[in-house]
Scaffold this active site. Structure first.
Site, PDB file in Angstrom:
ATOM      1  N   VAL A   1      10.575   1.180 -16.564  1.00  0.00           N
ATOM      2  CA  VAL A   1      11.024   2.618 -16.012  1.00  0.00           C
ATOM      3  C   VAL A   1      10.682   3.586 -17.019  1.00  0.00           C
ATOM      4  O   VAL A   1      10.326   4.684 -16.355  1.00  0.00           O
ATOM      5  CB  VAL A   1      12.423   2.515 -15.374  1.00  0.00           C
ATOM      6  CG1 VAL A   1      13.435   2.230 -16.637  1.00  0.00           C
ATOM      7  CG2 VAL A   1      12.766   3.516 -14.602  1.00  0.00           C
ATOM      8  N   ASP A   2      10.823   3.309 -18.307  1.00  0.00           N
ATOM      9  CA  ASP A   2      10.504   4.432 -19.204  1.00  0.00           C
ATOM     10  C   ASP A   2       9.177   5.139 -19.137  1.00  0.00           C
ATOM     11  O   ASP A   2       9.111   6.373 -19.153  1.00  0.00           O
ATOM     12  CB  ASP A   2      10.856   3.885 -20.764  1.00  0.00           C
ATOM     13  CG  ASP A   2      10.976   4.677 -21.681  1.00  0.00           C
ATOM     14  OD1 ASP A   2      10.968   6.238 -21.480  1.00  0.00           O
ATOM     15  OD2 ASP A   2      10.805   4.419 -23.005  1.00  0.00           O
TER      16      ASP A   2
ATOM     17  N   ILE B   1      12.801   5.052  -9.160  1.00  0.00           N
ATOM     18  CA  ILE B   1      13.677   6.098  -9.455  1.00  0.00           C
ATOM     19  C   ILE B   1      13.262   7.330  -9.850  1.00  0.00           C
ATOM     20  O   ILE B   1      13.853   8.638  -9.729  1.00  0.00           O
ATOM     21  CB  ILE B   1      14.587   5.688 -10.842  1.00  0.00           C
ATOM     22  CG1 ILE B   1      15.914   6.497 -10.926  1.00  0.00           C
ATOM     23  CG2 ILE B   1      14.023   5.872 -12.087  1.00  0.00           C
ATOM     24  CD1 ILE B   1      16.911   5.830 -11.989  1.00  0.00           C
TER      25      ILE B   1
ATOM     26  N   SER C   1      18.356  -2.707 -19.319  1.00  0.00           N
ATOM     27  CA  SER C   1      18.127  -3.758 -19.815  1.00  0.00           C
ATOM     28  C   SER C   1      17.747  -5.077 -19.127  1.00  0.00           C
ATOM     29  O   SER C   1      17.626  -6.050 -19.755  1.00  0.00           O
ATOM     30  CB  SER C   1      19.478  -4.115 -20.484  1.00  0.00           C
ATOM     31  OG  SER C   1      19.590  -3.466 -21.852  1.00  0.00           O
ATOM     32  N   THR C   2      17.510  -4.826 -17.877  1.00  0.00           N
ATOM     33  CA  THR C   2      17.245  -6.068 -17.055  1.00  0.00           C
ATOM     34  C   THR C   2      15.866  -6.309 -16.961  1.00  0.00           C
ATOM     35  O   THR C   2      15.453  -7.323 -16.168  1.00  0.00           O
ATOM     36  CB  THR C   2      17.689  -6.109 -15.647  1.00  0.00           C
ATOM     37  OG1 THR C   2      17.110  -5.095 -14.905  1.00  0.00           O
ATOM     38  CG2 THR C   2      19.225  -5.703 -15.634  1.00  0.00           C
TER      39      THR C   2
END
Ligand code: AR6
Length: 175
Positions: free
Chosen positions: A35-36, A13, A123-124
């Site tokens: 991802v953070d 992303i 959340s996944t």
């Protein structure tokens, strides 16, 4: 009114050139893995500095809510940080909280005149939300939001990092 396009892409992303990318953050807003971690690494220290300021003002971000920062070195203009629920069997309000993440992120995007927005599969990862259940919540929530609101948003992209999510979203968006 012109219809918003909903798309699915597989990949990272941080590389997606849209007005806003959404981050799957945590309540502290101080970064983490997944991802953070990727967003803060690629975007540079300005994003974390803005998160620190928001944290000083409002004490972090409650689950299901969202905050917005600029995007540092990323191709996007904004990062919308939202905090997904930790999966705990599904009877603790997880679906409602996950839906709130998508809804509040879209609302914040709209308030900033965003025309294109990319979501990760909130959340996944570390938070353990079953991927099939999360994908249904994500697609249903985004679709119903776009039907209910007059919106500046012309494009929504679900960016799936893994093959399983990519296939789930492709299937859900075919119909
Ligand atoms: N681009 C798109 N998606 C990604 C990327 C990337 N670069 N990297 C991972 N994913 P997670 P959560 C996918 O764990 O479950 C953090 O430490 C990944 O495959 O990032 O909401 C935060 O600080 C998965 O499908 O987020 C929190 O503490 C999805 O992103 C906690 O993790 C979400 O996985 C949040 O957990």
């Amino acid at each position: 009114m012109e219809k918003t396009v909903i798309e699915v892409q597989q990949g990272d992303i941080t590389k997606v050139a849209v007005d806003a990318i959404v981050n799957a953050a945590n309540n502290s807003l101080l970064g983490g893995g997944g991802v953070d971690g990727a967003i803060h690494r690629a975007g540079g220290p300005d994003i974390l500095e803005e998160c620190r300021q928001i944290r000083a003002r409002q004490g972090g971000c409650p689950t299901g809510e969202a905050v917005i920062t600029t995007a540092g070195r990323l191709p996007a203009k904004y990062v919308i940080h939202t905090v997904g629920p930790i999966w705990d069997g599904g009877q603790k309000g997880e679906p409602g909280l996950l839906a709130s993440c998508y809804r509040n992120s879209l609302k914040l995007a709209q308030e900033h005149g965003v025309q294109s927005i990319a979501f990760p599969n909130i959340s996944t990862g570390v938070y353990g939300y079953p991927k099939d259940k999360a994908a249904k919540v994500a697609v249903e929530t985004v679709k119903s939001y776009l039907q209910e609101q007059a919106t500046s948003i012309k494009q929504v992209v679900f960016v799936c990092f893994d093959e399983e999510n990519y296939e789930l979203y492709q299937r859900l968006l075919q119909g």
